[in-house]
Design an enzyme around this catalytic site. Structure first.
Site, PDB file in Angstrom:
ATOM      1  N   GLU A 146      -7.333  -1.296  -2.750  1.00  0.00           N
ATOM      2  CA  GLU A 146      -6.109  -0.874  -2.264  1.00  0.00           C
ATOM      3  C   GLU A 146      -5.305   0.046  -3.339  1.00  0.00           C
ATOM      4  OE1 GLU A 146      -3.367  -3.589  -0.720  1.00  0.00           O
ATOM      5  OE2 GLU A 146      -5.170  -4.584   0.517  1.00  0.00           O
ATOM      6  N   GLU A 169     -10.006  -6.127   4.580  1.00  0.00           N
ATOM      7  CA  GLU A 169      -8.958  -6.909   4.852  1.00  0.00           C
ATOM      8  C   GLU A 169      -8.290  -6.568   6.129  1.00  0.00           C
ATOM      9  OE1 GLU A 169      -5.624  -7.423   2.086  1.00  0.00           O
ATOM     10  OE2 GLU A 169      -7.169  -7.283   0.414  1.00  0.00           O
TER      11      GLU A 169
END
Ligand code: CA
Length: 536
Positions: A375, A467
Site C-alpha cells: 500500500e 487484502e
C-alpha cells in the site's frame, strides 16, 4: 491494512500439535547442514496430517460472457442537469472546457453528492468517462452505481480533463451513477458512457515462471498451480493471526462449512524494534502448520516497524505504531539517496532479521506469497512517505538481499504498491495485488480496479485482491470478467466481534456461505496436493 494494530499479541499457547514443533526441530538440524541441497522435504511429510486432496479440478477454459452493447453506443449526461445534494452546487462559470450549460462544484461536506440518472437499453459493462477539474492539485473521489462503490474518479488539476472508470456494469433501465467526496473539491462537467473495452481472455494467460531464477520446487509448484487456475477459479483467503485456531477461520467454517485456501499472516512482530519491546510471534509456526498439516497456501505481509532510532514513541505515537509515517521520523528519501547512511544500514539489518524468519520457512519447504512494502503509494506507511523512486530502491534492496544475499528460494513476490508509477518492474514482481476497502457490505467485483491493474505493465501478471474488507460476489466477478486470482479478507472487525462471533458489519453471514460454497471459489478442501503438483 492501514488500521492500527494492537501491539501486544495475546500470548498464544502453541495450539498446534507437536507436528509443527517437529518442524522447528527439523529446521534447526537442516540449517546446520548448510551444504545439503534443500530438495528433500520428506522429513516434514511424515507428519503430514491431511490425506484427502482434490485430484479432479476442472481446468477447462472458462466461458466469458460477451458484451451485447452496440459498439457505437454513447450517452453523455451533464452534471448540471443531475441531482445535487448537500452543499454541492452549480457555481458561476470561471473555467473553460465544459459542455452543456455549466458544471457542478463539490466540496467535502457530509451528505454531498451528485447523481447522474442513466437510462440504459442494453445491460452490460460500460466505461464511464468523467470530465472534471479540481480546485487545485490531484483528487480522488468516489463513484458508485446503484448504491455500490465501483471506483474512483481521478482529477488531475485545475483544468478540465477526462478520467475513466472502466468496466462498470449497468442494468437495463435506470441506473444511478453517483459521485460523493473522498478528497472532495472538484468541478464536475459531465459523464460520457460508452461500451467497455472489456477484459480479454488473454489477461489470464500468464507465465508460471518465477522472477527468481533460483526459485525452489515448492515455490514453482505453487506458482504453477496458481497460474493454471487463474481466470478459472478464485482462491479464497483469510488473514488470521492465530493460524488455524483463529476465530476468523473457526467462524467462517462454522457458517460455510469450509476453510479458506490461503492463510494470511504478518511478520510485524518479528520487526527488530518490536522484538526489543518483547514482542513475540508464532506466525512462522502457523504457516508451517497450515502448509504441512492442512495442505494450504500461506501469504505474508510485513507491517515493518521502523528501526528504534526513528520511533517517536510518545503516548500519541507509541512505538507499536511504528509502521505508520506519523509514528516515525524516518525519511526514506534521505536514506535511499545517500544522505542517511546509518538509516540505510539499519534498514538492511532489519531485512536481515526478517530473512532469518523467511529462511525458516524456506528450510521447511514452505512457499510464501510474499507481499512486503504494501500500500505504499497511499502514503500512510513510512515506506510510502517518499518519492516513488525511493520506494522502488527499497523494494529492489529487499528483493536483492532476500534473493541474492540470503538466497531464499521460497518467495513468490507480490507487489502491492497500488499505483502504476510505483511499479518496480517485471524483473522483481511475480504477482500484483490490490488492497480494497470499498465500505460495508459492498460485494461488487471491483472490475474497474482490476482493469486498471492490467495496465500497470505490458507483461501479463497474476492479479490478486491481496487484502479486502468486503467479500466480493463471485457471480459479479464472472459477469464482469474480473476473476481476481485470490482474495484475503483482513482479520478482526472485518469478520468477527470481540466475542469471536461473525459480526456481519462488513460481510453478512450469508455472504460467507455464498462465497465459500461457490463452485468457482477454491476453498482449502478443494486444493490439490501442492507438494506433488506437476511443474511441467
Ligand atoms: Ca456540463
Amino acid at each position: 491494512m492501514k488500521k492500527p494494530i494492537v501491539a501486544s499479541l495475546t500470548a498464544i499457547a502453541c495450539a498446534m500439535s507437536a507436528v509443527s514443533c517437529n518442524g522447528n526441530d527439523n529446521e534447526k538440524s537442516s540449517s546446520e547442514e548448510k551444504d545439503e541441497p534443500k530438495t528433500n522435504y520428506s522429513q516434514y511429510m511424515k507428519d503430514y496430517a491431511r490425506t484427502e486432496f482434490n485430484d479432479s479440478l476442472d481446468l477447462s477454459d472458462f466461458d466469458f460472457q460477451s458484451n451485447d452493447i452496440p459498439a457505437d453506443f454513447a450517452l453523455t449526461l451533464e452534471a448540471e442537469e443531475g441531482t445535487l445534494s448537500g452543499e454541492t452546487e452549480i457555481p458561476s462559470i470561471s473555467l473553460e472546457g465544459y459542455s452543456g450549460n455549466g458544471y457542478v462544484f463539490m466540496k467535502q461536506s457530509e451528505g454531498d453528492s451528485l447523481t447522474f440518472s442513466a437510462q440504459i437499453e442494453t445491460a452490460g459493462n460500460y466505461d464511464l468517462i468523467f470530465n472534471t477539474a479540481s480546485s487545485g492539485g490531484q483528487k480522488y473521489n468516489n463513484v458508485s452505481v446503484n448504491g455500490n462503490k465501483v471506483g474512483d474518479v481521478y482529477t488531475q488539476d485545475g483544468t478540465f480533463s477526462l478520467s475513466t472508470v472502466k468496466q462498470v456494469y449497468l442494468e437495463k433501465g435506470k441506473n444511478d451513477i453517483m459521485i460523493t467526496p473522498s478528497w472532495g473539491w472538484i468541478y464536475i462537467d459531465n459523464v460520457k458512457i460508452v461500451p467497455a473495452s472489456g477484459i480479454s481472455e488473454d489477461t489470464y494467460k500468464v507465465s508460471s515462471e518465477l522472477v527468481n531464477p533460483n526459485a525452489g520446487i515448492p515455490a514453482k509448484q505453487l506458482m504453477k498451480f496458481m497460474s493454471d487456475v487463474y481466470g478459472k477459479y478464485i482462491i479464497s483467503g483469510q488473514y488470521a493471526s492465530e493460524g488455524v485456531s483463529s476465530a476468523e477461520i473457526e467462524k467462517i467454517e462454522k457458517q460455510s462449512g469450509k476453510k479458506p485456501a490461503i492463510l494470511g499472516l504478518d511478520l510485524i512482530e518479528y520487526s527488530p524494534s518490536r522484538v526489543e519491546h518483547d514482542s513475540s510471534s508464532q506466525a512462522i509456526e502457523h504457516a508451517i502448520d497450515w502448509y504441512y498439516n492442512y495442505g494450504g497456501i500461506v501469504t505474508f505481509c510485513w507491517h515493518w516497524n521502523a528501526p528504534s532510532k526513528y520511533l517517536i514513541n510518545t503516548s500519541a505515537q507509541p512505538w507499536y505504531k511504528g509502521f505508520y509515517k506519523e509514528a516515525t521520523t524516518i525519511n526514506l528519501d534521505d536514506i535511499m539517496n545517500g544522505k542517511d547512511n546509518e538509516g540505510y544500514d539499519l534498514l538492511m539489518s532489519d531485512i536481515d532479521a526478517i530473512a532469518v524468519q523467511l529462511k525458516r520457512l524456506d528450510d521447511a519447504g514452505v512457499p510464501v506469497l510474499w507481499r512486503p512494502l504494501h500500500e505504499a503509494s497511499g502514503g500512510w506507511f513510512w515506506w510510502g512517505n517518499c518519492s516513488a523512486e525511493s520506494y522502488k530502491k527499497l523494494w529492489n534492496a529487499v528483493y536483492d538481499k532476500l534473493t541474492n544475499e540470503h538466497k531464499l528460494t521460497n518467495l513468490i513476490w507480490v507487489w502491492n504498491g497500488q499505483n502504476k508509477d510505483w511499479y518496480p518492474g517485471d524483473e522483481t514482481v511475480d504477482m500484483i495485488g490490490e488492497d480494497l476497502y470499498p465500505g460495508e457490505k459492498v460485494y461488487s467485483s471491483q472490475s474497474s480496479k482490476f482493469m486498471e491493474v492490467t495496465e500497470y505493465t505490458d507483461t501479463k501478471k497474476i492479479i490478486a485482491m491481496s487484502e479486502n474488507g468486503c467479500l466480493f460476489d463471485p457471480e459479479l466477478a464472472i459477469r464482469d470478467g474480473s476473476l481476481w486470482s485470490w482474495f484475503c479478507v483482513w482479520n478482526g472487525e472485518f469478520v468477527v466481534d470481540k466475542f469471536r462471533q461473525l459480526n456481519g458489519i462488513y460481510n453478512e453471514k450469508e455472504m460467507w456461505s455464498k462465497v465459500y460454497q461457490h463452485e468457482r471459489v477454491l476453498t482449502l478442501d478443494e486444493l490439490p496436493d501442492l507438494r506433488k503438483y506437476k511443474i511441467d
